[in-house]
Design a protein around this motif. Sequence first.
Motif, PDB file in Angstrom:
ATOM      1  N   ARG A  81       0.855  -1.176   0.000  1.00 44.13           N
ATOM      2  CA  ARG A  81       0.000   0.000   0.000  1.00 44.13           C
ATOM      3  C   ARG A  81       0.894   1.230   0.000  1.00 44.13           C
ATOM      4  O   ARG A  81       1.870   1.307   0.738  1.00 44.13           O
ATOM      5  CB  ARG A  81      -0.906   0.005   1.241  1.00 44.13           C
ATOM      6  CG  ARG A  81      -1.707  -1.288   1.425  1.00 44.13           C
ATOM      7  CD  ARG A  81      -2.853  -1.367   0.452  1.00 44.13           C
ATOM      8  NE  ARG A  81      -3.831  -0.338   0.716  1.00 44.13           N
ATOM      9  CZ  ARG A  81      -4.830  -0.477   1.591  1.00 44.13           C
ATOM     10  NH1 ARG A  81      -4.946  -1.595   2.291  1.00 44.13           N
ATOM     11  NH2 ARG A  81      -5.703   0.489   1.776  1.00 44.13           N
ATOM     12  N   GLY A 115       2.248   4.958   0.715  1.00 42.56           N
ATOM     13  CA  GLY A 115       2.164   5.923   1.802  1.00 42.56           C
ATOM     14  C   GLY A 115       3.508   6.082   2.471  1.00 42.56           C
ATOM     15  O   GLY A 115       4.363   5.199   2.411  1.00 42.56           O
ATOM     16  N   GLU A 137       2.080   6.798   7.997  1.00 42.99           N
ATOM     17  CA  GLU A 137       0.882   7.478   7.491  1.00 42.99           C
ATOM     18  C   GLU A 137      -0.345   6.578   7.614  1.00 42.99           C
ATOM     19  O   GLU A 137      -0.321   5.400   7.271  1.00 42.99           O
ATOM     20  CB  GLU A 137       1.076   7.865   6.029  1.00 42.99           C
ATOM     21  CG  GLU A 137      -0.116   8.597   5.421  1.00 42.99           C
ATOM     22  CD  GLU A 137       0.093   8.958   3.957  1.00 42.99           C
ATOM     23  OE1 GLU A 137      -0.901   9.347   3.306  1.00 42.99           O
ATOM     24  OE2 GLU A 137       1.234   8.838   3.469  1.00 42.99           O
ATOM     25  N   LEU A 169      -3.570   5.090   6.403  1.00 36.13           N
ATOM     26  CA  LEU A 169      -4.173   4.867   5.098  1.00 36.13           C
ATOM     27  C   LEU A 169      -5.672   4.614   5.199  1.00 36.13           C
ATOM     28  O   LEU A 169      -6.422   4.993   4.308  1.00 36.13           O
ATOM     29  CB  LEU A 169      -3.493   3.670   4.415  1.00 36.13           C
ATOM     30  CG  LEU A 169      -1.973   3.780   4.217  1.00 36.13           C
ATOM     31  CD1 LEU A 169      -1.435   2.517   3.562  1.00 36.13           C
ATOM     32  CD2 LEU A 169      -1.618   5.017   3.388  1.00 36.13           C
ATOM     33  N   GLU A 170      -6.069   3.970   6.288  1.00 34.05           N
ATOM     34  CA  GLU A 170      -7.498   3.696   6.494  1.00 34.05           C
ATOM     35  C   GLU A 170      -7.796   3.759   7.989  1.00 34.05           C
ATOM     36  O   GLU A 170      -6.973   3.384   8.819  1.00 34.05           O
ATOM     37  CB  GLU A 170      -7.892   2.303   5.976  1.00 34.05           C
ATOM     38  CG  GLU A 170      -7.806   2.124   4.477  1.00 34.05           C
ATOM     39  CD  GLU A 170      -8.231   0.718   4.059  1.00 34.05           C
ATOM     40  OE1 GLU A 170      -8.916   0.036   4.879  1.00 34.05           O
ATOM     41  OE2 GLU A 170      -7.877   0.306   2.945  1.00 34.05           O
ATOM     42  N   ILE A 230      -1.808   1.285   8.408  1.00 37.17           N
ATOM     43  CA  ILE A 230      -0.751   2.281   8.493  1.00 37.17           C
ATOM     44  C   ILE A 230       0.401   1.859   7.597  1.00 37.17           C
ATOM     45  O   ILE A 230       0.825   0.693   7.602  1.00 37.17           O
ATOM     46  CB  ILE A 230      -0.266   2.439   9.948  1.00 37.17           C
ATOM     47  CG1 ILE A 230      -1.455   2.807  10.855  1.00 37.17           C
ATOM     48  CG2 ILE A 230       0.825   3.483  10.069  1.00 37.17           C
ATOM     49  CD1 ILE A 230      -1.114   2.851  12.326  1.00 37.17           C
ATOM     50  N   ALA A 231       0.915   2.808   6.818  1.00 32.70           N
ATOM     51  CA  ALA A 231       2.004   2.534   5.893  1.00 32.70           C
ATOM     52  C   ALA A 231       3.304   2.305   6.651  1.00 32.70           C
ATOM     53  O   ALA A 231       3.578   2.941   7.666  1.00 32.70           O
ATOM     54  CB  ALA A 231       2.166   3.694   4.922  1.00 32.70           C
ATOM     55  N   ALA A 250       2.140  -2.449   4.367  1.00 35.55           N
ATOM     56  CA  ALA A 250       1.356  -1.718   5.369  1.00 35.55           C
ATOM     57  C   ALA A 250       0.931  -2.677   6.458  1.00 35.55           C
ATOM     58  O   ALA A 250       0.865  -3.894   6.267  1.00 35.55           O
ATOM     59  CB  ALA A 250       0.133  -1.068   4.723  1.00 35.55           C
ATOM     60  N   PRO A 303      -7.367   9.398   7.263  1.00 35.86           N
ATOM     61  CA  PRO A 303      -6.309   9.088   6.302  1.00 35.86           C
ATOM     62  C   PRO A 303      -5.451  10.325   6.041  1.00 35.86           C
ATOM     63  O   PRO A 303      -5.965  11.434   5.893  1.00 35.86           O
ATOM     64  CB  PRO A 303      -7.094   8.661   5.061  1.00 35.86           C
ATOM     65  CG  PRO A 303      -8.368   8.095   5.612  1.00 35.86           C
ATOM     66  CD  PRO A 303      -8.699   8.973   6.786  1.00 35.86           C
ATOM     67  N   GLY A 304      -4.158  10.118   6.023  1.00 36.22           N
ATOM     68  CA  GLY A 304      -3.217  11.218   5.841  1.00 36.22           C
ATOM     69  C   GLY A 304      -2.567  11.657   7.140  1.00 36.22           C
ATOM     70  O   GLY A 304      -1.488  12.269   7.122  1.00 36.22           O
TER      71      GLY A 304
END
Length: 316
Positions: free
Chosen positions: A255, A257, A261, A263-264, A272-273, A278, A303-304
Amino acid sequence: MGHERQRSHLIGSDSLLVECGELLLAAGHALVSVVSSTPRIATWAASKGILVHGLESDWRTALAKEPFDWLFAITYLELLPRAVLELPRRGAINFHDGPLPRYAGLNAPVWALMAGEREYGIAWHLVEPDVDTGDVLVRRQFEIAPGETALSLNTRCFEAAIDSFGELLEHLAADALGVALPRAPQDLAHRTVFKRSDRPATLGLLDWRADAADLARLVRALDHGRYPNPVAAAKIARAGKALIVRAARDLDPPRAGAPGEVLEVGPAGLVIACGQRALAITALADLAGTAVAPADLMGRLSPGDVFDVLDAAAQT
């Protein structure tokens, strides 16, 4: 010694001692006393008419009062003093929950899982003054299962201990008739010792630059279920606030990122990346051990967002 009953003492703190004690009694050993401060063990010993010495008592002097043959250290996590090792006529035997000599010392299942070992084992060995250095009498080896945790590996070690104890008793019975014990000296050149104070790098805080598979393995290695965790808890942190990770798995395919980071964020968990791939975190708790549902983080995480990423200095 002929057919004289072998006289033994037991020392330890966990239920494995009771299981082995029952096998000793069935094999005809005279259990002189049990040294333990665990209530369940004391209750069992008393029900069998066996004298109990608390670990806080002067049990060393008590054991020295009458000759005996064997001292069994089963889930006893301290060094036996040299003076105590000189008391038994035949010797002292310890159960070790790891393959010797590679995983000597304490919390061996944790360190083996962290190292990514594919095989593991247990040993019954004679006790020497230095920790876990005595000749091995009986050992068992087995494969580490996918998804193994510290809790499940400890359970399998106890099962292997009970399964192999009968073999040990056969050797002791033969020894009583003059047949030499099958002593296997350890190759101490390959010995690694883990101390009570040893901790994983970063004290279990996940380093997002690592491969997600390595982080998932770390989480499993530190998962002791409902039992006390003697090493460290796997943790994540954001803005200096930490949560304990109870369960996680690495995800394929990769994934995209930056490390750390989000991700979901969803009811099933966080994604998490990492440095590679991930990590899906599916069970969390606060530092007091109270479960935190992933859904509780919805609205607070998006996310982010980025979890704290360790700097190089924090790894040492």
